[in-house]
Design a protein around this motif. Structure first.
Motif, PDB file in Angstrom:
ATOM      1  N   GLU A  26       0.827  -1.211   0.000  1.00  0.00           N
ATOM      2  CA  GLU A  26       0.000   0.000   0.000  1.00  0.00           C
ATOM      3  C   GLU A  26       0.861   1.261   0.000  1.00  0.00           C
ATOM      4  OE1 GLU A  26      -2.368  -0.415   3.517  1.00  0.00           O
ATOM      5  OE2 GLU A  26      -3.892  -1.627   2.498  1.00  0.00           O
ATOM      6  N   ILE A  27       1.863   1.285   0.858  1.00  0.00           N
ATOM      7  CA  ILE A  27       2.736   2.463   0.952  1.00  0.00           C
ATOM      8  C   ILE A  27       3.536   2.649  -0.333  1.00  0.00           C
ATOM      9  CG2 ILE A  27       4.736   3.412   2.183  1.00  0.00           C
ATOM     10  CD1 ILE A  27       3.506   1.897   4.702  1.00  0.00           C
ATOM     11  N   THR A  28       4.028   1.558  -0.867  1.00  0.00           N
ATOM     12  CA  THR A  28       4.774   1.632  -2.127  1.00  0.00           C
ATOM     13  C   THR A  28       3.881   2.151  -3.245  1.00  0.00           C
ATOM     14  OG1 THR A  28       6.236  -0.160  -1.418  1.00  0.00           O
ATOM     15  CG2 THR A  28       6.123   0.291  -3.784  1.00  0.00           C
ATOM     16  N   ALA A  29       2.635   1.708  -3.276  1.00  0.00           N
ATOM     17  CA  ALA A  29       1.701   2.188  -4.301  1.00  0.00           C
ATOM     18  C   ALA A  29       1.484   3.692  -4.182  1.00  0.00           C
ATOM     19  CB  ALA A  29       0.370   1.446  -4.190  1.00  0.00           C
ATOM     20  N   LEU A  30       1.269   4.181  -2.972  1.00  0.00           N
ATOM     21  CA  LEU A  30       1.056   5.623  -2.773  1.00  0.00           C
ATOM     22  C   LEU A  30       2.255   6.434  -3.241  1.00  0.00           C
ATOM     23  CD1 LEU A  30      -0.567   5.648   0.781  1.00  0.00           C
ATOM     24  CD2 LEU A  30      -1.661   6.363  -1.369  1.00  0.00           C
TER      25      LEU A  30
ATOM     26  N   ALA B 204       6.744  -5.406  -9.680  1.00  0.00           N
ATOM     27  CA  ALA B 204       6.838  -6.061  -8.378  1.00  0.00           C
ATOM     28  C   ALA B 204       5.501  -6.748  -8.108  1.00  0.00           C
ATOM     29  CB  ALA B 204       7.137  -5.030  -7.291  1.00  0.00           C
ATOM     30  N   PRO B 205       5.445  -7.745  -7.288  1.00  0.00           N
ATOM     31  CA  PRO B 205       6.527  -8.274  -6.473  1.00  0.00           C
ATOM     32  C   PRO B 205       7.375  -9.300  -7.221  1.00  0.00           C
ATOM     33  CG  PRO B 205       4.531  -9.453  -5.939  1.00  0.00           C
ATOM     34  CD  PRO B 205       4.156  -8.389  -6.960  1.00  0.00           C
ATOM     35  N   THR B 206       8.551  -9.526  -6.683  1.00  0.00           N
ATOM     36  CA  THR B 206       9.417 -10.594  -7.165  1.00  0.00           C
ATOM     37  C   THR B 206       9.033 -11.857  -6.408  1.00  0.00           C
ATOM     38  OG1 THR B 206      11.204  -9.065  -7.600  1.00  0.00           O
ATOM     39  CG2 THR B 206      11.804 -11.361  -7.387  1.00  0.00           C
ATOM     40  N   VAL B 207       8.696 -12.907  -7.126  1.00  0.00           N
ATOM     41  CA  VAL B 207       8.254 -14.139  -6.478  1.00  0.00           C
ATOM     42  C   VAL B 207       9.187 -15.308  -6.784  1.00  0.00           C
ATOM     43  CG1 VAL B 207       5.856 -13.412  -6.310  1.00  0.00           C
ATOM     44  CG2 VAL B 207       6.620 -14.671  -8.317  1.00  0.00           C
ATOM     45  N   ALA B 208      10.442 -14.989  -7.014  1.00  0.00           N
ATOM     46  CA  ALA B 208      11.425 -16.051  -7.196  1.00  0.00           C
ATOM     47  C   ALA B 208      11.489 -16.883  -5.912  1.00  0.00           C
ATOM     48  CB  ALA B 208      12.799 -15.450  -7.485  1.00  0.00           C
ATOM     49  N   VAL B 209      11.768 -18.163  -6.073  1.00  0.00           N
ATOM     50  CA  VAL B 209      11.928 -19.073  -4.942  1.00  0.00           C
ATOM     51  C   VAL B 209      13.358 -19.610  -5.024  1.00  0.00           C
ATOM     52  CG1 VAL B 209      11.017 -21.120  -3.757  1.00  0.00           C
ATOM     53  CG2 VAL B 209       9.471 -19.643  -5.071  1.00  0.00           C
TER      54      VAL B 209
ATOM     55  N   ALA C 104      -0.422 -11.059  -0.780  1.00  0.00           N
ATOM     56  CA  ALA C 104      -0.571  -9.891   0.098  1.00  0.00           C
ATOM     57  C   ALA C 104       0.013  -8.641  -0.549  1.00  0.00           C
ATOM     58  CB  ALA C 104       0.102 -10.168   1.447  1.00  0.00           C
ATOM     59  N   VAL C 105       1.193  -8.749  -1.152  1.00  0.00           N
ATOM     60  CA  VAL C 105       1.826  -7.586  -1.783  1.00  0.00           C
ATOM     61  C   VAL C 105       0.978  -7.102  -2.957  1.00  0.00           C
ATOM     62  CG1 VAL C 105       3.834  -6.745  -3.057  1.00  0.00           C
ATOM     63  CG2 VAL C 105       4.155  -8.212  -1.080  1.00  0.00           C
ATOM     64  N   VAL C 106       0.499  -8.018  -3.790  1.00  0.00           N
ATOM     65  CA  VAL C 106      -0.323  -7.626  -4.940  1.00  0.00           C
ATOM     66  C   VAL C 106      -1.574  -6.902  -4.465  1.00  0.00           C
ATOM     67  CG1 VAL C 106      -1.746  -8.491  -6.847  1.00  0.00           C
ATOM     68  CG2 VAL C 106       0.586  -9.344  -6.541  1.00  0.00           C
ATOM     69  N   GLU C 107      -2.211  -7.408  -3.421  1.00  0.00           N
ATOM     70  CA  GLU C 107      -3.400  -6.721  -2.900  1.00  0.00           C
ATOM     71  C   GLU C 107      -3.048  -5.343  -2.351  1.00  0.00           C
ATOM     72  OE1 GLU C 107      -6.211  -7.455   0.794  1.00  0.00           O
ATOM     73  OE2 GLU C 107      -6.682  -8.838  -0.860  1.00  0.00           O
ATOM     74  N   GLY C 108      -1.916  -5.229  -1.686  1.00  0.00           N
ATOM     75  CA  GLY C 108      -1.495  -3.922  -1.196  1.00  0.00           C
ATOM     76  C   GLY C 108      -1.231  -2.944  -2.321  1.00  0.00           C
ATOM     77  N   LEU C 109      -0.594  -3.414  -3.377  1.00  0.00           N
ATOM     78  CA  LEU C 109      -0.276  -2.545  -4.516  1.00  0.00           C
ATOM     79  C   LEU C 109      -1.513  -2.151  -5.310  1.00  0.00           C
ATOM     80  CD1 LEU C 109       2.908  -4.409  -5.818  1.00  0.00           C
ATOM     81  CD2 LEU C 109       2.859  -2.108  -4.821  1.00  0.00           C
ATOM     82  N   GLN C 110      -2.422  -3.094  -5.537  1.00  0.00           N
ATOM     83  CA  GLN C 110      -3.546  -2.873  -6.446  1.00  0.00           C
ATOM     84  C   GLN C 110      -4.860  -2.538  -5.747  1.00  0.00           C
ATOM     85  OE1 GLN C 110      -2.228  -5.575 -10.217  1.00  0.00           O
ATOM     86  NE2 GLN C 110      -3.870  -6.383  -9.027  1.00  0.00           N
ATOM     87  N   GLY C 111      -4.975  -2.888  -4.465  1.00  0.00           N
ATOM     88  CA  GLY C 111      -6.251  -2.821  -3.780  1.00  0.00           C
ATOM     89  C   GLY C 111      -6.936  -4.175  -3.897  1.00  0.00           C
TER      90      GLY C 111
ATOM     91  N   ALA D 252       0.348  -4.201 -10.515  1.00  0.00           N
ATOM     92  CA  ALA D 252       1.478  -5.044 -10.108  1.00  0.00           C
ATOM     93  C   ALA D 252       1.889  -5.947 -11.268  1.00  0.00           C
ATOM     94  CB  ALA D 252       1.082  -5.895  -8.900  1.00  0.00           C
ATOM     95  N   SER D 253       3.157  -6.305 -11.292  1.00  0.00           N
ATOM     96  CA  SER D 253       3.673  -7.297 -12.244  1.00  0.00           C
ATOM     97  C   SER D 253       4.430  -8.343 -11.444  1.00  0.00           C
ATOM     98  CB  SER D 253       4.650  -6.666 -13.238  1.00  0.00           C
ATOM     99  OG  SER D 253       4.003  -5.821 -14.125  1.00  0.00           O
ATOM    100  N   VAL D 254       3.790  -9.475 -11.236  1.00  0.00           N
ATOM    101  CA  VAL D 254       4.459 -10.568 -10.530  1.00  0.00           C
ATOM    102  C   VAL D 254       5.551 -11.069 -11.450  1.00  0.00           C
ATOM    103  CG1 VAL D 254       4.137 -12.834  -9.512  1.00  0.00           C
ATOM    104  CG2 VAL D 254       2.330 -11.104  -9.316  1.00  0.00           C
ATOM    105  N   LYS D 255       6.807 -11.066 -10.953  1.00  0.00           N
ATOM    106  CA  LYS D 255       7.922 -11.348 -11.860  1.00  0.00           C
ATOM    107  C   LYS D 255       8.902 -12.370 -11.312  1.00  0.00           C
ATOM    108  CE  LYS D 255      10.888  -7.580 -10.344  1.00  0.00           C
ATOM    109  NZ  LYS D 255      11.668  -6.449 -10.781  1.00  0.00           N
TER     110      LYS D 255
END
Length: 139
Positions: free
Chosen positions: A63-67, A79-84, A110-117, A132-135
């Motif tokens: 959320e903060i990053t989106a703002l 973002a987010p980076t979802v490498a394992v 969680a990150v995608v929801e924070g970024l996009q709503g 968001a772009s999950v990468k």
């Protein structure tokens, strides 16, 4: 950054010479905060956040990053980076939250929801959120 983003947008919408208006969408890497802006909030990198085991914290960081990204005139983050990461010799293991797929899965949603709503809510992709772009999943 805002002036640059606005200038790119205005140029993309300029039809004065008979061209078609094709709105630009401006994206940027904001993996652990909008680190391109002096004074922006910088969060620990993903490997450190993974140790927290706190998806709600990651949603708030999104959320903060989106703002702060929207304040620059940008509407999209790589973002987010979802490498394992499975091999610590890889030079970018710090970009992964964990070598545990379960941790990465709980964080990425969680990150995608924070970024996009929240999908289906009035705030989804509103003026306070970014795309968001999950990468790096397959990488």
């Amino acid at each position: 950054w805002l002036a640059l983003a606005d200038a790119f947008y205005e140029a993309s919408m300029d039809t004065s010479q008979g061209g078609k208006a094709i709105p630009i969408i401006f994206g940027i890497d904001a993996v652990h905060g909008q680190s391109n802006i002096v004074g922006a909030t910088l969060f620990p990198h993903n490997i450190g956040l993974g140790a927290a085991r706190n998806p709600e914290l990651l949603r708030r960081i999104g959320e903060i990053t989106a703002l702060e990204t929207r304040a620059t005139g940008m509407e999209w983050t790589f973002a987010p980076t979802v490498a394992v990461p499975q091999d610590d010799r890889w030079g970018r293991t710090y970009e992964g939250y964990s070598e545990s797929p379960e941790v990465v899965a709980s964080y990425s949603a969680a990150v995608v929801e924070g970024l996009q709503g929240k999908v289906g809510s009035p705030d989804f992709l509103d003026g306070r959120h970014v795309i968001a772009s999950v990468k790096h999943f397959l990488g």
